[in-house]
Design an enzyme around this catalytic site. Sequence first.
Site, mmCIF file in Angstrom:
data_model
loop_
_atom_site.group_PDB
_atom_site.id
_atom_site.type_symbol
_atom_site.label_atom_id
_atom_site.label_comp_id
_atom_site.label_asym_id
_atom_site.label_seq_id
_atom_site.Cartn_x
_atom_site.Cartn_y
_atom_site.Cartn_z
ATOM 1 N N LYS A 103 7.425 3.839 10.506
ATOM 2 C CA LYS A 103 6.745 4.034 9.107
ATOM 3 C C LYS A 103 8.142 5.082 9.167
ATOM 4 O O LYS A 103 8.576 6.247 9.697
ATOM 5 C CB LYS A 103 6.089 4.787 8.443
ATOM 6 C CG LYS A 103 5.785 4.452 7.596
ATOM 7 C CD LYS A 103 5.010 3.135 6.441
ATOM 8 C CE LYS A 103 5.051 2.307 5.446
ATOM 9 N NZ LYS A 103 4.182 1.773 4.527
HETATM 10 N N1 NAI Z 1 4.650 -3.002 -0.750
HETATM 11 C C1 NAI Z 1 3.956 -4.152 0.604
HETATM 12 O O1 NAI Z 1 4.729 -4.496 0.779
HETATM 13 C C2 NAI Z 1 3.815 -2.858 0.891
HETATM 14 C C3 NAI Z 1 2.689 -1.428 0.224
HETATM 15 N N2 NAI Z 1 1.447 -1.003 0.392
HETATM 16 C C4 NAI Z 1 1.253 0.665 -0.041
HETATM 17 O O2 NAI Z 1 0.701 -0.225 -1.417
HETATM 18 C C5 NAI Z 1 0.792 1.178 -1.954
HETATM 19 C C6 NAI Z 1 1.988 0.655 -3.510
HETATM 20 O O3 NAI Z 1 2.742 -0.120 -2.976
HETATM 21 P P1 NAI Z 1 4.131 -1.117 -4.017
HETATM 22 O O4 NAI Z 1 3.127 -1.411 -4.521
HETATM 23 O O5 NAI Z 1 4.933 -1.932 -2.726
HETATM 24 O O6 NAI Z 1 4.597 0.353 -4.666
HETATM 25 P P2 NAI Z 1 5.738 0.612 -5.745
HETATM 26 O O7 NAI Z 1 6.574 1.401 -5.338
HETATM 27 O O8 NAI Z 1 6.455 -1.139 -5.904
HETATM 28 O O9 NAI Z 1 4.389 0.787 -6.665
HETATM 29 C C7 NAI Z 1 3.770 2.125 -6.800
HETATM 30 C C8 NAI Z 1 3.012 1.780 -7.946
HETATM 31 O O10 NAI Z 1 1.649 3.297 -8.072
HETATM 32 C C9 NAI Z 1 2.222 4.059 -8.976
HETATM 33 N N3 NAI Z 1 1.918 5.521 -9.035
HETATM 34 C C10 NAI Z 1 2.727 5.914 -8.208
HETATM 35 N N4 NAI Z 1 2.129 7.204 -8.080
HETATM 36 C C11 NAI Z 1 0.917 7.288 -8.552
HETATM 37 C C12 NAI Z 1 -0.350 8.379 -8.954
HETATM 38 N N5 NAI Z 1 -0.296 9.275 -8.952
HETATM 39 N N6 NAI Z 1 -1.152 7.876 -9.629
HETATM 40 C C13 NAI Z 1 -1.542 6.707 -10.231
HETATM 41 N N7 NAI Z 1 -0.390 5.239 -9.907
HETATM 42 C C14 NAI Z 1 0.842 5.485 -9.597
HETATM 43 C C15 NAI Z 1 3.516 4.037 -9.645
HETATM 44 O O11 NAI Z 1 3.825 3.805 -11.181
HETATM 45 C C16 NAI Z 1 4.082 2.268 -9.371
HETATM 46 O O12 NAI Z 1 3.399 1.475 -10.663
HETATM 47 C C17 NAI Z 1 1.585 2.191 -1.087
HETATM 48 O O13 NAI Z 1 -0.016 2.661 -1.002
HETATM 49 C C18 NAI Z 1 2.030 0.727 -0.528
HETATM 50 O O14 NAI Z 1 2.438 1.935 1.181
HETATM 51 C C19 NAI Z 1 1.532 -1.727 1.683
HETATM 52 C C20 NAI Z 1 1.408 -2.582 2.080
HETATM 53 C C21 NAI Z 1 3.154 -3.445 1.729
HETATM 54 O O1 AKG Z 2 6.248 -5.954 6.022
HETATM 55 C C1 AKG Z 2 6.294 -4.583 6.285
HETATM 56 O O2 AKG Z 2 7.101 -4.621 7.575
HETATM 57 C C2 AKG Z 2 5.333 -3.353 6.648
HETATM 58 C C3 AKG Z 2 5.023 -3.323 4.834
HETATM 59 C C4 AKG Z 2 4.298 -2.035 5.027
HETATM 60 O O3 AKG Z 2 4.936 -1.243 4.955
HETATM 61 C C5 AKG Z 2 2.543 -1.835 5.052
HETATM 62 O O4 AKG Z 2 1.944 -2.899 5.172
HETATM 63 O O5 AKG Z 2 2.682 -0.674 4.770
#
Ligand code: NAI
Ligand code: AKG
Length: 419
Positions: A105
């Site tokens: 990461k």
């Molecule tokens: N993008 C991906 O493919 C993956 C993401 N994740 C996990 O999913 C989670 C979200 O990631 P994404 O959707 O990609 O991020 P993103 O940046 O697209 O969205 C994050 C969201 O969380 C909100 N947020 C941030 N701080 C907050 C708080 N304190 N309280 C409430 N809402 C808050 C933001 O306003 C936004 O709506 C993270 O934990 C990430 O590690 C896990 C697997 C894959």
């Molecule tokens: O798509 C990936 O390789 C990893 C996504 C990721 O950061 C996660 O699963 O937390």
Amino acid sequence: MKNYNPYDNVLSVVKNAAEILGYSKSEYEAINYPERELKVYIPVIMDNGNVKVFEGYRVQHSTSRGPAKGGIRYHPSVNLDEVKALAAWMTFKCAVVNIPYGGGKGGVICDPSLLSDTELRRLTRRYTAMIAPLIGPDQDIPAPDVGTNANVMGWIMDTYSMLKGHCIPGVVTGKPIALGGALGRKEATGKGVAITALNTLDRLKIPAEECTAAIQGMGNVGSTTARLFYESSMKVTAVSDVSGGLYLEEGLDIPDIIRYLESGKKNMLCDYKKKNIRHISNQELLETEVTILVPAALENQINGQNADKIKARIILEAANGPTTIEADEILNQKGTVIVPDILANAGGVVVSYFEWVQNIQSVSWDEKEVNTHLEKVMNHAFRSVWDIAVEKQVTLRTGAYLIAVKRTVEAKKMRGIWP
Ligand SMILES: NC(=O)C1=CN([C@@H]2O[C@H](COP(=O)(O)OP(=O)(O)OC[C@H]3O[C@@H](n4cnc5c(N)ncnc54)[C@H](O)[C@@H]3O)[C@@H](O)[C@H]2O)C=CC1
Ligand SMILES: O=C(O)CCC(=O)C(=O)O
């Protein structure tokens, strides 16, 4: 909020699983540590002509089962222990869905909403150049996470390819489709969460139409999850972003909320105004009376201070590490079913794997093929975790770690790391 160290969370869950598996401390000691940590100081020329130096990291937790794999986070609260925990969760996530990767990461301490596009691009290019000795299609393959997206992945691919002198799409996944990105990668994490939700409801014999849901975080993962829940006839009564949440007992109009969020880069839920909708805090969202609670924002949101107030029957961890160890114990005692992050949010890395496979073979799959394979992998992993949890009379989290820790330790053993 109390300061919780997410790496303590990793160590505690690994120890529990390793002890149930009967491993001695020496057998699993190596997975308590990352293999490599790189810290970089990234000088960036800002639009006003001044140089600002940003701190960033890339951590490889394990490369025992394959190249390191995992996203890059741009967020003001990034720190080394968080990146170490996120890297370790990637190792166990790839192991539980059985794809041939270890875990890594990266992160940069910055607030991307305060950077212009040109500043973001310069930061990304310089960061890529500084972590270039560690990454590569056979070594470590980044992807999007909080605060990064397909555009950022495109700049990483371009910078790395420029350094090597030829086009290397397989160095990063979650790229724009035009650069070899997989169809369906953007939606894949949310899709995996929805597949896991339907599997869980099925096992608990709860019809989706009778289900209510609350989703914390309406970014990439949360908004796709909300849309798919809405399309599966669930009533999504609460959603939130960093600015706060919305609540409607009859169920929110999710497509309208997503259109609103996508119609302006700075659009926030606190400014979304519709008749009868109540504005709530993120804390209230977590404590809402619903069937399924989906934390899809950051770590440690469900903790010792609020766990006993959580009323959801099921928690689907779309975020990485949203539940602290203390909270996990309280909720398990209450009988809350927690589907752990390393299973619930694995859809993203599964489709990243499909993207990498396409890139290194120079082939391209249509979206149906991607989604059919995703569903197969997620259903299989869910079944394995559920079955082992029932067999060993443990929680789904422990069940998932029994599978993941065993695969990781066995791989290390078979490579001869032990004498
Ligand atoms: N993008 C991906 O493919 C993956 C993401 N994740 C996990 O999913 C989670 C979200 O990631 P994404 O959707 O990609 O991020 P993103 O940046 O697209 O969205 C994050 C969201 O969380 C909100 N947020 C941030 N701080 C907050 C708080 N304190 N309280 C409430 N809402 C808050 C933001 O306003 C936004 O709506 C993270 O934990 C990430 O590690 C896990 C697997 C894959
Ligand atoms: O798509 C990936 O390789 C990893 C996504 C990721 O950061 C996660 O699963 O937390």
